[in-house]
Design an enzyme around this catalytic site. Sequence first.
Site, short mmCIF file in Angstrom:
data_model
loop_
_atom_site.label_atom_id
_atom_site.label_comp_id
_atom_site.label_asym_id
_atom_site.label_seq_id
_atom_site.Cartn_x
_atom_site.Cartn_y
_atom_site.Cartn_z
N ASP A 24 0.63 -0.96 0.06
CA ASP A 24 0.20 -0.28 -0.25
C ASP A 24 0.97 1.11 0.37
O ASP A 24 0.57 2.64 0.52
CB ASP A 24 -1.07 -0.74 1.37
CG ASP A 24 -2.10 -0.77 1.06
OD1 ASP A 24 -2.08 -2.19 0.27
OD2 ASP A 24 -2.80 -1.04 1.90
N LYS A 129 -6.65 -4.55 -3.08
CA LYS A 129 -6.91 -5.59 -2.03
C LYS A 129 -7.91 -4.50 -1.43
O LYS A 129 -8.41 -3.31 -0.91
CB LYS A 129 -6.17 -5.87 -1.02
CG LYS A 129 -4.88 -5.04 -0.61
CD LYS A 129 -4.50 -5.51 0.54
CE LYS A 129 -3.10 -4.30 1.63
NZ LYS A 129 -4.23 -3.48 2.29
N CYS A 162 -1.88 -2.69 7.68
CA CYS A 162 -1.86 -3.57 6.65
C CYS A 162 -1.09 -4.37 7.05
O CYS A 162 -0.65 -5.64 6.60
CB CYS A 162 -2.44 -2.64 5.43
SG CYS A 162 -4.07 -1.65 5.16
#
Length: 226
Positions: A24, A129, A162
């Site tokens: 990310d 995701k 995450c």
Amino acid sequence: MATVDALPGPFTFDPATTALVVIDMQRDFMEPGGFGETLGNDVSQLRRVIAPTEALLRACRAAGLTIIHTREGHLPDLSDCPPAKLNRGEPSQRIGAPGPMGRILIRGEHGHDIIDELAPAPGELVIDKPGKGAFYNTTLGEVLAGLGTRSLIVTGVTTEVCVHTTVREANDRGYECLVLSDCVGSYFPEFQEAGLKMIAAQGGIFGWVAPSTAFIAALQPSLQRT
Ligand code: C5J
């Protein structure tokens, strides 16, 4: 096999069955005006992750390691965003609302993409995701099984959200995970410190932790063969 000087002890891996996972590193988390800032965070806290991750990517590319990038985000119609996630924060700045980098945390928008410094190279996998973990509702499990991957080198943001969720999911699936301390970042210095300690505590309850320099040093023999 190669070995990294890590916590809580040596991390041994075979580069042929190891993948680097970069989580990310998107404008939405890293730059002003994105999802991270709308939640009240100081995004400048994450900048220090960029330079070591650039060096890490160079080394992993040179060694021929599998490289996988992830992006958190949602479909434009928000059908993959549960109300429990959507109904957070200031209503005018929620997921899907318009922002300076396009709709917040929506696939295809400028803010959703990975920052220029760490842009995926041709051939590197990008996994989109909808959740915090990289395995939930994605093809990552099948991709790794297909590659015969056994070990994951995990980097990205944010450490306690995450990165942690993905490492915990991976550990439950039987992957050995090494988290690179200078290549993961949190908006909260205290969470960065605690998040890293939690991984390696209790004999490495769900992983190992080391600086990226230690991992790159362990890759050297693979680099010399290329
Ligand atoms: C968050 C992430 N913090 N990538 N996402 O919402 O850690």
